[in-house]
Design a protein around this motif. Structure first.
Motif, mmCIF file in Angstrom:
data_model
loop_
_atom_site.group_PDB
_atom_site.id
_atom_site.type_symbol
_atom_site.label_atom_id
_atom_site.label_comp_id
_atom_site.label_asym_id
_atom_site.label_seq_id
_atom_site.Cartn_x
_atom_site.Cartn_y
_atom_site.Cartn_z
ATOM 1 N N LEU A 171 10.004 9.890 -9.387
ATOM 2 C CA LEU A 171 9.967 8.953 -8.259
ATOM 3 C C LEU A 171 9.521 7.574 -8.727
ATOM 4 O O LEU A 171 10.091 6.558 -8.317
ATOM 5 C CB LEU A 171 9.024 9.479 -7.177
ATOM 6 N N LEU A 172 8.508 7.529 -9.603
ATOM 7 C CA LEU A 172 8.052 6.242 -10.141
ATOM 8 C C LEU A 172 9.160 5.560 -10.922
ATOM 9 O O LEU A 172 9.433 4.366 -10.747
ATOM 10 C CB LEU A 172 6.833 6.459 -11.047
ATOM 11 N N ASN A 173 9.809 6.327 -11.795
ATOM 12 C CA ASN A 173 10.882 5.735 -12.605
ATOM 13 C C ASN A 173 12.074 5.305 -11.752
ATOM 14 O O ASN A 173 12.728 4.303 -12.032
ATOM 15 C CB ASN A 173 11.343 6.738 -13.665
ATOM 16 N N ALA A 174 12.375 6.095 -10.702
ATOM 17 C CA ALA A 174 13.541 5.797 -9.873
ATOM 18 C C ALA A 174 13.324 4.587 -8.966
ATOM 19 O O ALA A 174 14.261 3.857 -8.657
ATOM 20 C CB ALA A 174 13.919 7.010 -9.026
ATOM 21 N N THR A 175 12.084 4.374 -8.524
ATOM 22 C CA THR A 175 11.817 3.293 -7.578
ATOM 23 C C THR A 175 11.372 2.003 -8.253
ATOM 24 O O THR A 175 11.455 0.929 -7.655
ATOM 25 C CB THR A 175 10.725 3.717 -6.566
ATOM 26 N N CYS A 176 10.906 2.075 -9.499
ATOM 27 C CA CYS A 176 10.430 0.874 -10.198
ATOM 28 C C CYS A 176 11.427 0.368 -11.228
ATOM 29 O O CYS A 176 11.103 -0.532 -12.014
ATOM 30 C CB CYS A 176 9.089 1.159 -10.886
ATOM 31 N N GLY A 235 16.178 7.239 0.726
ATOM 32 C CA GLY A 235 15.128 8.238 0.618
ATOM 33 C C GLY A 235 15.691 9.650 0.510
ATOM 34 O O GLY A 235 15.191 10.481 -0.268
ATOM 35 N N MET A 236 16.734 9.940 1.285
ATOM 36 C CA MET A 236 17.406 11.238 1.180
ATOM 37 C C MET A 236 18.005 11.424 -0.216
ATOM 38 O O MET A 236 17.969 12.526 -0.785
ATOM 39 C CB MET A 236 18.488 11.356 2.241
ATOM 40 N N HIS A 237 18.546 10.346 -0.771
ATOM 41 C CA HIS A 237 19.116 10.411 -2.124
ATOM 42 C C HIS A 237 18.040 10.753 -3.152
ATOM 43 O O HIS A 237 18.272 11.564 -4.071
ATOM 44 C CB HIS A 237 19.780 9.079 -2.463
ATOM 45 N N LEU A 238 16.863 10.150 -3.041
ATOM 46 C CA LEU A 238 15.783 10.470 -3.969
ATOM 47 C C LEU A 238 15.362 11.929 -3.837
ATOM 48 O O LEU A 238 15.114 12.611 -4.845
ATOM 49 C CB LEU A 238 14.584 9.548 -3.723
ATOM 50 N N PHE A 239 15.276 12.445 -2.608
ATOM 51 C CA PHE A 239 14.927 13.844 -2.398
ATOM 52 C C PHE A 239 16.008 14.750 -2.999
ATOM 53 O O PHE A 239 15.713 15.769 -3.629
ATOM 54 C CB PHE A 239 14.769 14.120 -0.897
ATOM 55 N N PHE A 240 17.255 14.366 -2.819
ATOM 56 C CA PHE A 240 18.384 15.107 -3.373
ATOM 57 C C PHE A 240 18.326 15.099 -4.901
ATOM 58 O O PHE A 240 18.560 16.126 -5.559
ATOM 59 C CB PHE A 240 19.683 14.469 -2.881
ATOM 60 N N GLN A 241 17.993 13.945 -5.488
ATOM 61 C CA GLN A 241 17.995 13.800 -6.935
ATOM 62 C C GLN A 241 16.802 14.467 -7.596
ATOM 63 O O GLN A 241 16.941 15.056 -8.681
ATOM 64 C CB GLN A 241 18.015 12.310 -7.290
ATOM 65 N N LEU A 242 15.637 14.386 -6.973
ATOM 66 C CA LEU A 242 14.417 14.851 -7.619
ATOM 67 C C LEU A 242 14.011 16.271 -7.241
ATOM 68 O O LEU A 242 13.266 16.906 -7.996
ATOM 69 C CB LEU A 242 13.258 13.896 -7.297
ATOM 70 N N LYS A 243 14.504 16.773 -6.105
ATOM 71 C CA LYS A 243 14.056 18.085 -5.644
ATOM 72 C C LYS A 243 15.195 19.095 -5.540
ATOM 73 O O LYS A 243 15.265 20.033 -6.334
ATOM 74 C CB LYS A 243 13.350 17.956 -4.289
ATOM 75 N N THR A 244 16.073 18.925 -4.564
ATOM 76 C CA THR A 244 17.011 20.000 -4.239
ATOM 77 C C THR A 244 18.137 20.142 -5.254
ATOM 78 O O THR A 244 18.617 21.252 -5.506
ATOM 79 C CB THR A 244 17.617 19.777 -2.843
ATOM 80 N N HIS A 245 18.600 19.036 -5.869
ATOM 81 C CA HIS A 245 19.726 19.086 -6.795
ATOM 82 C C HIS A 245 19.394 18.332 -8.083
ATOM 83 O O HIS A 245 20.235 17.620 -8.628
ATOM 84 C CB HIS A 245 20.985 18.494 -6.149
#
Length: 482
Positions: A156-161, A273-283
């Motif tokens: 999340l840090l790397n994806a948002t910064c 935000g849904m994309h980050l959840f998709f990328q980091l958690k579910t898929h």
């Protein structure tokens, strides 16, 4: 000998840096030592901070890591003074473990030029170049913090910064009321990533592997292209809304472009935000990046922290302050610099600013393409473009709303048309999951055509005052018309 090694390890932690080679001792009796422990032994019950796993790293961080080099602290460890020794080790890890260290003097030169009140064009130029190593160091320090947090928070840090520099510049421009500069610079970042970075990478990779097409995983690119189409749709609808329906009053919908833009921005942030959840958690398995073994293990070594958490945090704050100051220099001098160099502000903001500001990650993307690692290259180009379009742009609209500045998603006709055509061309180039040098050339030619068009633009409305009303600079208009 064991006592000396243990003393050096403790001294390094107290100074805020880690020893370059972990001690063979497994002692972890001191409560604060575990924070900076670089041991790879995970069998003990006190191992709380595991290195970030591969899927927690983004393509952006891998691209930045490709520009780093191993720091040799052998000579520094022989300095008798413990505090001085560890301070110098810390400084070497920050300033000399990057291949861009030779650009750090431009940061100092920018401050000297500013305090000497020299030509605004040169202040803009050296500040822009000074941002290049600082942007790479922000990525490095963010990744150092991420190594202590686990794959999810670290990702999340790397994806948002990943695009912190663009966000900081946008915020300072908003504070100055220069809304058009904000729009142009963010649009330029998207165009630069999709056409220049991706085009150069595909072209260079295609020339290197001339006899066979390069293959990449389409699943990642499909997600990125889909998000870019969402962003393009929002900009297009706001543009069309302003032409045909902005004056229409209803009980359920906003009555102007500004309010509609704020509503769309909120939805865009939700989707991101849904994309980050998709990328980091579910898929997360869809976004795993295998760098492979090509004899260059610099990226793998970066997975072991070289700074303590508090040291990395302190340096991150310091580097962010430097980026903020240089960003203010750029925003304050962009109009004068454009006049000095004989360029339009739109060309400077859309073309020059993103090219120089993102040079570090651009170089990393090309390097991975030449090594036939297109998944990482696409992750850099599409990931950065998606983050700008779906996160930084709507966030700027919301922040401007809070600041009382009227920024909307209407990027005007030529800008919006350039964005939509760029997304369409990129989608067509990536549709079959293969690459060659001709596809890269197509993207590069599109970028050149867009650059020439904005080079010809001369706009009298170069700024916005804080209340959001257009301000025409008469002196600038006369100089451009002369």
């Amino acid at each position: 000998m064991e006592g000396i090694r243990e003393e050096e390890a403790l001294g390094g932690l107290e100074a805020g840096s880690l020893p370059s080679k972990p001690s063979n001792s497994n002692s972890n009796s001191n409560g604060h030592i575990g924070i900076g422990n670089t041991s790879t032994d995970t069998s003990g019950p006190h191992h709380h901070h595991k290195p970030l796993s591969r899927h927690g790293r983004t393509a952006h961080s891998l691209s930045a890591a490709s520009l780093r080099k191993k720091s040799d602290v052998t000579l520094l460890t022989k300095i008798p003074c413990l505090g001085l020794r560890n301070l110098l080790i810390n400084l070497q890890e920050i300033f000399f473990n990057t291949k861009l260290f030779f650009l750090f003097p431009f940061v100092v030169v920018a401050f000297v030029f500013f305090f000497l009140n020299l030509n605004q064009g040169w202040i803009f130029a050296v500040s822009l170049v000074g941002l290049v190593p600082l942007a790479e160091r922000l990525s490095f320090l963010t990744e150092q913090l991420a190594l202590y947090t686990g794959p999810t928070i670290g990702g999340l840090l790397n994806a948002t910064c990943g695009n912190a520099t663009e966000l900081i510049i946008a915020l300072f421009a908003l504070h100055k009321g220069q809304i058009e500069v904000v729009k142009w610079s963010l649009l330029g970042s998207v165009l630069s990533n999709l056409l220049l970075v991706l085009g150069t990478s595909l072209f260079a990779g295609g020339i290197k592997h001339l006899r066979r097409p390069q293959i990449f995983d389409k699943k990642q690119s499909d997600i990125g292209i889909g998000l870019l189409f969402v962003a393009g749709l929002c900009h297009l609808l706001i543009l069309v809304y302003g032409y045909g329906y902005a004056s229409t009053e209803t009980d359920f919908f906003p009555s102007n472009q500004l309010e509609m833009s704020r509503v769309c921005s909120i939805f865009m942030l939700v989707v991101y935000g849904m994309h980050l959840f998709f990328q980091l958690k579910t898929h997360s398995q869809l976004f795993d990046l295998e760098e492979g073994d090509d004899g260059n293990d610099a990226v793998d070594e970066e997975e072991q922290p070289v700074l303590t958490w508090w040291s990395a945090f302190a340096w991150l704050v310091f580097m962010t302050v430097l980026v903020a100051v240089l960003s203010e220099f750029i925003v304050n001098t962009i109009e004068e610099a454009s006049q000095y160099w004989g360029l339009s502000v739109s060309f400077t903001s859309i073309i020059l600013l993103p090219i120089v500001g993102n040079a570090a990650e651009h170089a990393g993307a090309v390097m991975f393409a030449v090594k036939s690692k297109l998944d990482i290259t696409l992750g850099v180009a599409l990931g950065s473009a998606t983050q700008i379009a779906m996160f930084v742009v709507p966030l700027s609209v919301i922040v401007a709303w809070i600041m009382g500045v009227d920024m909307d998603l209407d990027f005007k006709l030529m800008e919006t048309g350039s964005l939509l055509m760029t997304i369409l061309v990129t989608a067509m180039v990536l549709q079959d999951g293969t690459s060659n040098y001709m596809k890269g050339a197509i993207l590069l030619f599109c970028y050149v055509v867009i650059a020439v068009c904005f080079l010809a633009v001369r706009s009298p409305t170069l700024g916005m005052i804080p209340d959001g009303n257009l301000r025409t600079s008469l002196s600038t208009w006369r100089s451009l018309s002369a």
